[in-house]
Design a protein around this motif. Sequence first.
Motif, PDB file in Angstrom:
ATOM      1  N   LYS A 293      -4.757  -5.892  -8.083  1.00  0.00           N
ATOM      2  CA  LYS A 293      -4.253  -4.772  -7.854  1.00  0.00           C
ATOM      3  C   LYS A 293      -5.614  -3.676  -7.972  1.00  0.00           C
ATOM      4  CE  LYS A 293      -0.448  -1.875  -8.738  1.00  0.00           C
ATOM      5  NZ  LYS A 293       0.990  -2.067  -7.995  1.00  0.00           N
ATOM      6  N   ASP A 294      -5.446  -2.943  -9.010  1.00  0.00           N
ATOM      7  CA  ASP A 294      -6.800  -1.785  -8.907  1.00  0.00           C
ATOM      8  C   ASP A 294      -8.036  -2.436  -9.573  1.00  0.00           C
ATOM      9  OD1 ASP A 294      -4.759  -0.163  -8.484  1.00  0.00           O
ATOM     10  OD2 ASP A 294      -4.418   0.727 -10.578  1.00  0.00           O
TER      11      ASP A 294
ATOM     12  N   HIS B 264     -11.819  -2.176  -2.018  1.00  0.00           N
ATOM     13  CA  HIS B 264     -11.021  -1.413  -1.084  1.00  0.00           C
ATOM     14  C   HIS B 264     -11.638   0.012  -0.802  1.00  0.00           C
ATOM     15  CE1 HIS B 264      -7.325  -3.974  -1.310  1.00  0.00           C
ATOM     16  NE2 HIS B 264      -7.542  -4.217  -2.821  1.00  0.00           N
TER      17      HIS B 264
ATOM     18  N   TRP C 241     -12.552   1.383   3.185  1.00  0.00           N
ATOM     19  CA  TRP C 241     -11.864   2.682   3.624  1.00  0.00           C
ATOM     20  C   TRP C 241     -13.281   3.647   3.996  1.00  0.00           C
ATOM     21  CZ3 TRP C 241     -12.576   7.759   1.381  1.00  0.00           C
ATOM     22  CH2 TRP C 241     -11.574   8.645   1.785  1.00  0.00           C
TER      23      TRP C 241
ATOM     24  N   ASP D 221      -1.756  -8.550  -7.240  1.00  0.00           N
ATOM     25  CA  ASP D 221      -1.215  -7.735  -5.936  1.00  0.00           C
ATOM     26  C   ASP D 221      -2.144  -7.377  -5.319  1.00  0.00           C
ATOM     27  OD1 ASP D 221       0.321  -5.874  -4.092  1.00  0.00           O
ATOM     28  OD2 ASP D 221       1.207  -4.941  -6.030  1.00  0.00           O
ATOM     29  N   LEU D 222      -2.310  -7.557  -3.953  1.00  0.00           N
ATOM     30  CA  LEU D 222      -3.268  -7.214  -3.109  1.00  0.00           C
ATOM     31  C   LEU D 222      -3.377  -5.548  -2.690  1.00  0.00           C
ATOM     32  CD1 LEU D 222      -2.830  -9.895  -0.440  1.00  0.00           C
ATOM     33  CD2 LEU D 222      -4.602  -9.898  -2.170  1.00  0.00           C
ATOM     34  N   GLU D 223      -2.408  -4.856  -3.190  1.00  0.00           N
ATOM     35  CA  GLU D 223      -2.414  -3.455  -2.852  1.00  0.00           C
ATOM     36  C   GLU D 223      -2.811  -2.651  -4.258  1.00  0.00           C
ATOM     37  OE1 GLU D 223      -1.841  -2.100  -0.165  1.00  0.00           O
ATOM     38  OE2 GLU D 223      -1.856  -4.134   0.681  1.00  0.00           O
ATOM     39  N   LEU D 224      -3.536  -1.570  -3.936  1.00  0.00           N
ATOM     40  CA  LEU D 224      -3.976  -0.501  -5.077  1.00  0.00           C
ATOM     41  C   LEU D 224      -2.836   0.027  -5.505  1.00  0.00           C
ATOM     42  CD1 LEU D 224      -7.389   0.799  -3.782  1.00  0.00           C
ATOM     43  CD2 LEU D 224      -7.176  -0.809  -5.734  1.00  0.00           C
ATOM     44  N   SER D 225      -2.647   0.734  -6.576  1.00  0.00           N
ATOM     45  CA  SER D 225      -1.665   1.335  -7.187  1.00  0.00           C
ATOM     46  C   SER D 225      -1.907   3.053  -6.106  1.00  0.00           C
ATOM     47  CB  SER D 225      -1.880   1.800  -8.601  1.00  0.00           C
ATOM     48  OG  SER D 225      -2.908   2.484  -8.808  1.00  0.00           O
TER      49      SER D 225
ATOM     50  N   ARG E 266      -5.436   4.922  -4.804  1.00  0.00           N
ATOM     51  CA  ARG E 266      -5.508   5.394  -3.289  1.00  0.00           C
ATOM     52  C   ARG E 266      -5.874   6.973  -3.294  1.00  0.00           C
ATOM     53  NH1 ARG E 266      -6.427   2.119   0.369  1.00  0.00           N
ATOM     54  NH2 ARG E 266      -5.481  -0.149   0.300  1.00  0.00           N
TER      55      ARG E 266
END
Length: 164
Positions: A18-19, A25, A29, A130-134, A138
């Motif tokens: 995650k984070d 990440h 971006w 989790d592969l996504e940031l909170s 973002r």
Amino acid sequence: MTEKQEITILGLGNILMKDDGFGVHFLRWFEERWALPDSVRNVEGGVMAYALLEPVCSCRHLIVVDVLKVADEPGSVYRFTLAEIEPKLPPPTSAHEVQFLDVLCKAELLGEAPEVVFLCIVPADFREMDLELSPLMREKFPLMEKLLIDELQRHSVAPVKIHA
């Protein structure tokens, strides 16, 4: 010895946690939004440990983007020099665990240590896989972007906007 890269931007963190993967990440971006001169290299360092020795030793200035796991408000952002950040980092948990400071120490022993600046953020959630940031992390991308651009401008580098 080959000519050193002027600046390397190094995004650190485990993108599976995650984070914790904020640095990687964020760098992805940032690369979609800004063009940089050839004197600047972006490196997704992840958690590569001693494999990062080459990019660290081959630059004059290193800008590290990473999380800082301290007891502070998630989303808090900091800029540190190496001397300022060392006391804030946790001690290693095992002799087999290589921390990024170990890489910097090795670079110093080799006489190849660059000037280092850390741009850090306190993560909201780094224990969940989790592969996504909170969403909070973002939301902090524009603030980290401003800090990174300010840091690049300290070295007379002017990124060119390519995407909004």
